[in-house]
Design an enzyme around this catalytic site. Structure first.
Site, PDB file in Angstrom:
ATOM      1  N   GLU A  46       0.964  -1.270  -0.103  1.00  0.00           N
ATOM      2  CA  GLU A  46       0.069  -0.050   0.026  1.00  0.00           C
ATOM      3  C   GLU A  46       0.888   1.254   0.153  1.00  0.00           C
ATOM      4  O   GLU A  46       1.861   1.310   0.677  1.00  0.00           O
ATOM      5  CB  GLU A  46      -1.080  -0.029   1.301  1.00  0.00           C
ATOM      6  CG  GLU A  46      -1.916   1.166   1.472  1.00  0.00           C
ATOM      7  CD  GLU A  46      -2.781   1.244   2.692  1.00  0.00           C
ATOM      8  OE1 GLU A  46      -3.531   1.915   2.600  1.00  0.00           O
ATOM      9  OE2 GLU A  46      -2.505   0.311   3.600  1.00  0.00           O
ATOM     10  N   LYS A 128      -8.424   4.895  -2.627  1.00  0.00           N
ATOM     11  CA  LYS A 128      -9.128   4.302  -1.480  1.00  0.00           C
ATOM     12  C   LYS A 128     -10.325   5.242  -0.977  1.00  0.00           C
ATOM     13  O   LYS A 128     -10.124   6.444  -0.979  1.00  0.00           O
ATOM     14  CB  LYS A 128      -7.995   4.335  -0.353  1.00  0.00           C
ATOM     15  CG  LYS A 128      -8.383   3.374   1.062  1.00  0.00           C
ATOM     16  CD  LYS A 128      -7.279   3.537   1.797  1.00  0.00           C
ATOM     17  CE  LYS A 128      -7.765   2.660   3.185  1.00  0.00           C
ATOM     18  NZ  LYS A 128      -6.301   2.698   4.009  1.00  0.00           N
ATOM     19  N   CYS A 162      -5.917  -2.129   2.450  1.00  0.00           N
ATOM     20  CA  CYS A 162      -5.945  -2.298   3.787  1.00  0.00           C
ATOM     21  C   CYS A 162      -7.514  -2.423   4.329  1.00  0.00           C
ATOM     22  O   CYS A 162      -7.918  -3.462   3.971  1.00  0.00           O
ATOM     23  CB  CYS A 162      -5.195  -0.916   4.254  1.00  0.00           C
ATOM     24  SG  CYS A 162      -4.731  -1.247   5.919  1.00  0.00           S
TER      25      CYS A 162
END
Length: 326
Positions: A46, A128, A162
């Protein structure tokens, strides 16, 4: 007929204190190293380029303004020098690459995942949708336009970053598009062993539920890097542990030995016959679904700060409006 793809989940350290291209160069070298092992899909951690904002986890917001500004200066513009470098490495090796970056879009940073095809073409750039906890002081929010599965040289690929994996509707949005390989990315070197334990449960569950392979990559920090970021021995503890680089089959089995320390690669051959084997038993978006009882509405329109009207103007959101019409 069975199809087999060799995949690699790559755990390496970022480069601090340079022009922001040092980590990208490490990525390109890792791609070439993986190619020598026959890898056709490589997944990196990430926001690995230039580095995950670890500073925001251990410092209060009013103290990390300087580090935040440095991240702005080193962040990735898409397209730009970093994406050009990685695209060239992907093209030269014939490899599909999934890379996490800090993307700069004028005055805002985003946690962005990029999927490069084996030709070097960018198939997907997604952000995200909800930064987690401390991350909300660093990144802006993404939108539904990136919740897509793309056709690549190695199959149908989806990606989440995540704790997006704890948004079941985001995961289901990808399942409904029949992802064959799910690429997961976590920062690593964070929180401690509990983070790694949770990660294992999360990626194995998604593999079982989606009936797909999961290739998960986490980052790694050396002792020297931890000391540099922390600046105080008392703050080093939260920057240790939390690494679980691994590959999971559609039956929830770990393929190979997960990597929890140091740099390296977890490499496995993904036999797509296992997808059919799993989905014959349970296809949660097919014969196991009950759409007359439960269904998902996804808005894929990109978020816009301005909507154009009037003669000669075109609203860029209109083209996608049909996708979300009731």
């Amino acid at each position: 007929m069975s199809r087999i793809v060799r995949a690699a989940a790559i755990q390496i350290t970022p480069v601090f204190g340079d022009d922001g291209l040092g980590t990208a160069r490490k990525v390109c070298q890792a791609i070439r190293d993986a190619a020598e092992k026959g890898v056709k899909l490589a997944v990196f951690p990430e926001t690995f380029v230039p580095y995950y904002p670890y500073f925001s986890f251990i410092q209060p917001a009013f103290r990390f303004g300087g580090e935040h500004l440095e991240l702005y200066e080193r962040a990735v513009v898409i397209p730009g020098p970093v994406t050009d470098m990685v695209a060239e490495a992907a093209r030269d090796t014939g490899m599909v690459v999934v890379l996490g970056v800090n993307e700069r879009d004028f005055g805002t940073l985003y946690n962005t995942q990029i999927i490069f095809d084996a030709t070097g073409q960018i198939l997907l750039k997604r952000r995200k949708i909800t930064p987690t906890y401390h991350e909300r002081m660093v990144w802006g929010q993404g939108d539904g336009s990136g919740l897509k599965v793309v056709e690549s040289a190695v199959g149908r690929i989806g990606a989440l970053a995540c704790w997006e994996h704890y948004n079941p509707l985001a995961r289901y949005a990808l399942m409904t598009q029949h992802e064959e390989i799910h690429c997961a990315q976590f920062p690593g070197s964070l929180v401690g062993q509990v983070f790694a334990d949770q990660m294992e449960v999360t990626i194995r569950h998604h593999a079982l539920e989606a009936g797909c392979f999961v290739v998960n990559a986490t980052g790694w920090l050396t002792d020297e890097q931890i000391a540099e970021i922390a600046g105080n021995p008392a703050l080093e503890g939260p920057l240790r542990g939390g690494c679980f680089t691994a590959i999971v089959s559609p039956e929830g089995k770990l393929l190979g030995t997960p990597l929890t320390q140091g740099e390296g690669m977890v490499i496995a051959d993904l036999d797509f016959a296992l997808i059919t084997k799993r989905k014959r038993m349970m296809d949660c978006v097919g014969h196991y679904a009950r759409p007359e009882l439960l269904s998902l509405l996804q808005d894929r329109r990109p978020a816009q700060t301005v909507h154009y009207t009037g003669e000669g103007a075109q609203d860029p959101t209109l083209a996608d409006a049909a996708e979300v019409a009731p």
